[in-house]
Write an enzyme that holds these catalytic residues in place. Sequence first.
Site, mmCIF file in Angstrom:
data_model
loop_
_atom_site.group_PDB
_atom_site.id
_atom_site.type_symbol
_atom_site.label_atom_id
_atom_site.label_comp_id
_atom_site.label_asym_id
_atom_site.label_seq_id
_atom_site.Cartn_x
_atom_site.Cartn_y
_atom_site.Cartn_z
ATOM 1 N N ASP A 1 -0.277 5.129 0.818
ATOM 2 C CA ASP A 1 -0.581 6.162 1.817
ATOM 3 C C ASP A 1 -0.609 5.587 3.222
ATOM 4 O OD1 ASP A 1 -0.922 8.394 0.039
ATOM 5 O OD2 ASP A 1 -2.719 7.376 -0.677
ATOM 6 N N ASP B 1 0.880 -1.171 0.000
ATOM 7 C CA ASP B 1 0.000 0.000 0.000
ATOM 8 C C ASP B 1 0.927 1.232 0.000
ATOM 9 O OD1 ASP B 1 -2.218 1.757 0.556
ATOM 10 O OD2 ASP B 1 -1.541 1.795 2.645
#
Length: 253
Positions: A11, A9
């Site tokens: 953010d 991922d």
Amino acid sequence: MSLKALIFDVDGTLANTERDGHLVAFNLAFAELGLDWVWSNYLYGELLNITGGQLRIKYYLKKYRPEFYHSDLDNFVASIHALKTKIYTRLINEGAVPLRVGVSRLFNEARAAGLRLAIATTTTPENVDVLIANTLGREALGWFEVIGAGNIVPKLKPAADIYHFVLDKMNLDADSCIAFEDSHNGLVAATSANLKTLITINEYTKSHQFDNAMVILDNLGEEGAPFVMTAGDATTNTYVNVDYLRELHAKHS
Ligand code: XBP
Ligand code: MG
């Protein structure tokens, strides 16, 4: 099945982009457009439960500005979001957000060990490019076999779509990968795609539910700067390296 790939991922996982990038950019965009919307750090913690910047703005309007009316809300929100993306990419280009502890080291160690790398995120694709290019150099974009981002799939996280997209593109079984996430929505997306998932929490996500995670850490750690584990099997490892990932992967297979 042996460990073949790591899927990250972006953010909150690679960098604290939410607090130091997206939140700042949302507020600057609102101000530039003359809107009297100001998102506090506290409020943003709640708004983050809605993934995707445009959906987040719409949720905010519905809940906190119910009196707000625009005859073409979709286009209006899209235009605010376009400005926010422009501001965000400028901030990142200015070096506003460094990578989190251990991220750059782990990328290098994983590459040296022949593990394949990919990205699965709900953020806008150009936001990923600019973060990678600014923190690791433009050539690092080539380290990732697939960069799955934004509206490339119909449903954002917590739907598993972006992880399915990445796995399909890499022609890999979920069994042979580990996902890295920082939030409940991210964990749900990854585990719904049957991925074993390692969580590194941050200030927004430290109280989230992470029931199916392999392990919950405060960060990936470095030699001499150990991670703190909140949940998971006790280990003599003090930072996340390829050996530890292989160990976790085998244990959870
Ligand atoms: C990230 C998001 C994104 C970012 C903002 O979630 O939900 O919406 O907050 O980016 P995850 P955009 O870390 O689970 O991928 O404004 O480009 O949507
Ligand atoms: Mg995240």
